[in-house]
Scaffold this motif. Structure first.
Motif, PDB file in Angstrom:
ATOM      1  N   TYR A  37       0.816  -1.217   0.000  1.00 58.48           N
ATOM      2  CA  TYR A  37       0.000   0.000   0.000  1.00 58.48           C
ATOM      3  C   TYR A  37       0.846   1.262   0.000  1.00 58.48           C
ATOM      4  CZ  TYR A  37      -4.285  -2.692   0.483  1.00 58.48           C
ATOM      5  OH  TYR A  37      -5.337  -3.532   0.261  1.00 58.48           O
ATOM      6  N   LYS A  38       1.982   1.242   0.660  1.00 54.54           N
ATOM      7  CA  LYS A  38       2.841   2.421   0.656  1.00 54.54           C
ATOM      8  C   LYS A  38       3.343   2.712  -0.751  1.00 54.54           C
ATOM      9  CE  LYS A  38       6.766   4.658   2.892  1.00 54.54           C
ATOM     10  NZ  LYS A  38       6.936   5.539   1.764  1.00 54.54           N
ATOM     11  N   LEU A  39       3.799   1.674  -1.467  1.00 57.55           N
ATOM     12  CA  LEU A  39       4.286   1.889  -2.833  1.00 57.55           C
ATOM     13  C   LEU A  39       3.165   2.428  -3.718  1.00 57.55           C
ATOM     14  CD1 LEU A  39       6.495   1.698  -4.983  1.00 57.55           C
ATOM     15  CD2 LEU A  39       5.835  -0.702  -5.318  1.00 57.55           C
ATOM     16  N   ARG A  40       1.981   1.841  -3.631  1.00 59.11           N
ATOM     17  CA  ARG A  40       0.870   2.301  -4.473  1.00 59.11           C
ATOM     18  C   ARG A  40       0.467   3.731  -4.142  1.00 59.11           C
ATOM     19  NH1 ARG A  40      -3.242  -2.777  -4.709  1.00 59.11           N
ATOM     20  NH2 ARG A  40      -4.663  -1.056  -4.284  1.00 59.11           N
ATOM     21  N   VAL A  41       0.403   4.084  -2.880  1.00 58.95           N
ATOM     22  CA  VAL A  41       0.042   5.458  -2.507  1.00 58.95           C
ATOM     23  C   VAL A  41       1.157   6.417  -2.897  1.00 58.95           C
ATOM     24  CG1 VAL A  41      -0.375   7.001  -0.541  1.00 58.95           C
ATOM     25  CG2 VAL A  41      -1.609   4.825  -0.713  1.00 58.95           C
ATOM     26  N   ASP A  42       2.421   6.032  -2.668  1.00 55.08           N
ATOM     27  CA  ASP A  42       3.535   6.903  -3.050  1.00 55.08           C
ATOM     28  C   ASP A  42       3.495   7.251  -4.535  1.00 55.08           C
ATOM     29  OD1 ASP A  42       4.515   6.919  -0.463  1.00 55.08           O
ATOM     30  OD2 ASP A  42       6.215   5.586  -0.888  1.00 55.08           O
ATOM     31  N   VAL A  43       3.187   6.269  -5.386  1.00 59.80           N
ATOM     32  CA  VAL A  43       3.203   6.515  -6.831  1.00 59.80           C
ATOM     33  C   VAL A  43       1.886   7.108  -7.311  1.00 59.80           C
ATOM     34  CG1 VAL A  43       3.365   5.432  -9.112  1.00 59.80           C
ATOM     35  CG2 VAL A  43       4.978   4.799  -7.307  1.00 59.80           C
ATOM     36  N   PHE A  44       0.774   6.424  -7.052  1.00 56.02           N
ATOM     37  CA  PHE A  44      -0.501   6.871  -7.620  1.00 56.02           C
ATOM     38  C   PHE A  44      -1.029   8.152  -6.977  1.00 56.02           C
ATOM     39  CE2 PHE A  44      -1.250   2.206  -8.712  1.00 56.02           C
ATOM     40  CZ  PHE A  44      -0.858   2.378 -10.026  1.00 56.02           C
ATOM     41  N   VAL A  45      -0.949   8.256  -5.681  1.00 53.87           N
ATOM     42  CA  VAL A  45      -1.547   9.407  -4.995  1.00 53.87           C
ATOM     43  C   VAL A  45      -0.558  10.562  -4.900  1.00 53.87           C
ATOM     44  CG1 VAL A  45      -2.644  10.215  -2.862  1.00 53.87           C
ATOM     45  CG2 VAL A  45      -3.132   7.911  -3.722  1.00 53.87           C
ATOM     46  N   HIS A  46       0.657  10.294  -4.437  1.00 56.23           N
ATOM     47  CA  HIS A  46       1.624  11.375  -4.236  1.00 56.23           C
ATOM     48  C   HIS A  46       2.297  11.805  -5.543  1.00 56.23           C
ATOM     49  CE1 HIS A  46       4.511  13.915  -2.214  1.00 56.23           C
ATOM     50  NE2 HIS A  46       5.479  13.265  -2.826  1.00 56.23           N
ATOM     51  N   GLU A  47       3.016  10.880  -6.200  1.00 54.12           N
ATOM     52  CA  GLU A  47       3.770  11.230  -7.408  1.00 54.12           C
ATOM     53  C   GLU A  47       2.858  11.712  -8.531  1.00 54.12           C
ATOM     54  OE1 GLU A  47       6.270   8.918 -10.858  1.00 54.12           O
ATOM     55  OE2 GLU A  47       6.497   8.181  -8.810  1.00 54.12           O
ATOM     56  N   GLN A  48       1.754  10.988  -8.771  1.00 53.70           N
ATOM     57  CA  GLN A  48       0.861  11.337  -9.869  1.00 53.70           C
ATOM     58  C   GLN A  48      -0.237  12.310  -9.434  1.00 53.70           C
ATOM     59  OE1 GLN A  48      -0.411   7.669 -11.721  1.00 53.70           O
ATOM     60  NE2 GLN A  48       1.680   7.158 -12.312  1.00 53.70           N
ATOM     61  N   GLN A  49      -0.234  12.677  -8.177  1.00 49.25           N
ATOM     62  CA  GLN A  49      -1.162  13.662  -7.612  1.00 49.25           C
ATOM     63  C   GLN A  49      -2.613  13.335  -7.919  1.00 49.25           C
ATOM     64  OE1 GLN A  49       0.252  17.532  -8.793  1.00 49.25           O
ATOM     65  NE2 GLN A  49       2.194  17.242  -7.757  1.00 49.25           N
ATOM     66  N   CYS A  50      -2.991  12.088  -7.637  1.00 49.56           N
ATOM     67  CA  CYS A  50      -4.364  11.628  -7.841  1.00 49.56           C
ATOM     68  C   CYS A  50      -4.959  11.212  -6.498  1.00 49.56           C
ATOM     69  CB  CYS A  50      -4.397  10.430  -8.796  1.00 49.56           C
ATOM     70  SG  CYS A  50      -3.922  10.847 -10.456  1.00 49.56           S
ATOM     71  N   PRO A  51      -5.594  12.149  -5.806  1.00 49.65           N
ATOM     72  CA  PRO A  51      -6.192  11.803  -4.507  1.00 49.65           C
ATOM     73  C   PRO A  51      -7.487  11.023  -4.707  1.00 49.65           C
ATOM     74  CG  PRO A  51      -6.638  14.081  -5.028  1.00 49.65           C
ATOM     75  CD  PRO A  51      -5.773  13.541  -6.138  1.00 49.65           C
ATOM     76  N   TYR A  52      -7.363   9.705  -4.742  1.00 50.02           N
ATOM     77  CA  TYR A  52      -8.535   8.860  -4.930  1.00 50.02           C
ATOM     78  C   TYR A  52      -8.430   7.668  -3.992  1.00 50.02           C
ATOM     79  CZ  TYR A  52      -5.713   5.636  -7.766  1.00 50.02           C
ATOM     80  OH  TYR A  52      -4.770   4.756  -8.208  1.00 50.02           O
ATOM     81  N   GLN A  53      -9.472   6.865  -3.960  1.00 50.24           N
ATOM     82  CA  GLN A  53      -9.512   5.709  -3.075  1.00 50.24           C
ATOM     83  C   GLN A  53      -8.599   4.620  -3.624  1.00 50.24           C
ATOM     84  OE1 GLN A  53     -13.417   4.172  -2.442  1.00 50.24           O
ATOM     85  NE2 GLN A  53     -12.742   2.673  -0.947  1.00 50.24           N
ATOM     86  N   GLU A  61      -9.352   9.066 -16.106  1.00 50.69           N
ATOM     87  CA  GLU A  61      -9.521   8.445 -14.796  1.00 50.69           C
ATOM     88  C   GLU A  61      -8.696   9.273 -13.826  1.00 50.69           C
ATOM     89  OE1 GLU A  61      -8.394   4.283 -12.640  1.00 50.69           O
ATOM     90  OE2 GLU A  61      -9.271   4.173 -14.634  1.00 50.69           O
ATOM     91  N   GLU A  62      -9.373   9.948 -12.919  1.00 57.03           N
ATOM     92  CA  GLU A  62      -8.715  10.820 -11.947  1.00 57.03           C
ATOM     93  C   GLU A  62      -7.826  11.848 -12.636  1.00 57.03           C
ATOM     94  OE1 GLU A  62      -9.709  10.811  -8.871  1.00 57.03           O
ATOM     95  OE2 GLU A  62     -10.917   8.996  -9.164  1.00 57.03           O
ATOM     96  N   GLY A  63      -8.296  12.378 -13.775  1.00 58.46           N
ATOM     97  CA  GLY A  63      -7.581  13.430 -14.477  1.00 58.46           C
ATOM     98  C   GLY A  63      -6.427  12.958 -15.352  1.00 58.46           C
ATOM     99  N   ILE A  64      -6.204  11.650 -15.446  1.00 59.73           N
ATOM    100  CA  ILE A  64      -5.123  11.104 -16.271  1.00 59.73           C
ATOM    101  C   ILE A  64      -5.747  10.292 -17.402  1.00 59.73           C
ATOM    102  CG2 ILE A  64      -3.144   9.524 -16.329  1.00 59.73           C
ATOM    103  CD1 ILE A  64      -2.602  10.251 -13.414  1.00 59.73           C
ATOM    104  N   SER A  65      -5.275  10.542 -18.625  1.00 60.57           N
ATOM    105  CA  SER A  65      -5.794   9.828 -19.781  1.00 60.57           C
ATOM    106  C   SER A  65      -5.363   8.359 -19.736  1.00 60.57           C
ATOM    107  CB  SER A  65      -5.289  10.479 -21.072  1.00 60.57           C
ATOM    108  OG  SER A  65      -5.786   9.782 -22.193  1.00 60.57           O
ATOM    109  N   HIS A  66      -6.349   7.472 -19.865  1.00 53.92           N
ATOM    110  CA  HIS A  66      -6.122   6.025 -19.908  1.00 53.92           C
ATOM    111  C   HIS A  66      -6.722   5.470 -21.198  1.00 53.92           C
ATOM    112  CE1 HIS A  66      -5.321   6.556 -15.645  1.00 53.92           C
ATOM    113  NE2 HIS A  66      -4.854   5.321 -15.613  1.00 53.92           N
ATOM    114  N   THR A  67      -6.162   4.389 -21.667  1.00 50.51           N
ATOM    115  CA  THR A  67      -6.637   3.735 -22.877  1.00 50.51           C
ATOM    116  C   THR A  67      -6.848   2.248 -22.580  1.00 50.51           C
ATOM    117  OG1 THR A  67      -5.432   5.287 -24.276  1.00 50.51           O
ATOM    118  CG2 THR A  67      -6.091   3.209 -25.290  1.00 50.51           C
ATOM    119  N   PRO A  68      -8.045   1.732 -22.877  1.00 49.46           N
ATOM    120  CA  PRO A  68      -8.252   0.294 -22.677  1.00 49.46           C
ATOM    121  C   PRO A  68      -7.432  -0.503 -23.689  1.00 49.46           C
ATOM    122  CG  PRO A  68     -10.225   1.312 -23.610  1.00 49.46           C
ATOM    123  CD  PRO A  68      -9.245   2.403 -23.359  1.00 49.46           C
TER     124      PRO A  68
END
Length: 155
Positions: A22-38, A139-146
């Motif tokens: 969880y620390k790695l995922r929060v560090d990258v997705f929430v902090h580094e990519q600045q996406c405050p999501y669940q 998705e959370e302000g970042i462009s994603h492609t299926p």
């Protein structure tokens, strides 16, 4: 230095391993990519979800990558794919994708695999046989492609 891969259900992780995940995922997705999501969701704890953890020992063990895999409808979903910032550019991400696809083929033979790639990374996933399967979306302000990978695609 040794790199090793582990694939397990979240309930099989020790408290320290779960914290590292969880620390790695929060560090990258929430902090580094600045996406405050669940970031922590119910998919993590499903009996059908497998977490892929990439550990580096030198001499202590550090989590340097992760992904999660779970069946969804007629395919296998691959997501929450991360390489730690200090591990980027050394081929570790490619090896993690390769190992994850091998695990999927072993556990779910003949199943297509889907993921939602950050749009800037579609070329990376194409190297593993994924093809764009829909229009980009935010998705959370970042462009994603299926993207989708058929079972007989090259790894």
């Amino acid at each position: 230095m040794t790199i090793f891969y582990a694939a397990s259900h979240i309930g099989a992780l020790s408290p320290q391993e779960l914290h590292a995940l969880y620390k790695l995922r929060v560090d990258v997705f929430v902090h580094e990519q600045q996406c405050p999501y669940q970031e922590i969701d119910d998919i993590d704890a499903l009996d059908t979800t497998t977490h892929i953890l990439v550990w580096r020992t030198d001499p202590q063990r550090h989590l340097v990558g992760c992904a999660r895999v779970y069946p969804e409808g007629d395919h296998i979903m691959m997501g929450r794919i991360i390489t730690a910032p200090e591990e980027r550019g050394n081929g570790q991400a490619s090896e993690m994708i390769h190992q994850t696809l091998r695990m999927i083929e072993h556990r779910y033979p003949g199943q297509p695999v889907e993921l939602h790639a950050q749009t800037r990374l579609t070329g990376f996933y194409e190297r593993f046989g994924f093809t764009v399967s829909g229009d980009p979306f935010l998705e959370e302000g970042i462009s994603h492609t299926p993207m989708r990978r058929l079972p007989d695609a090259p790894q």
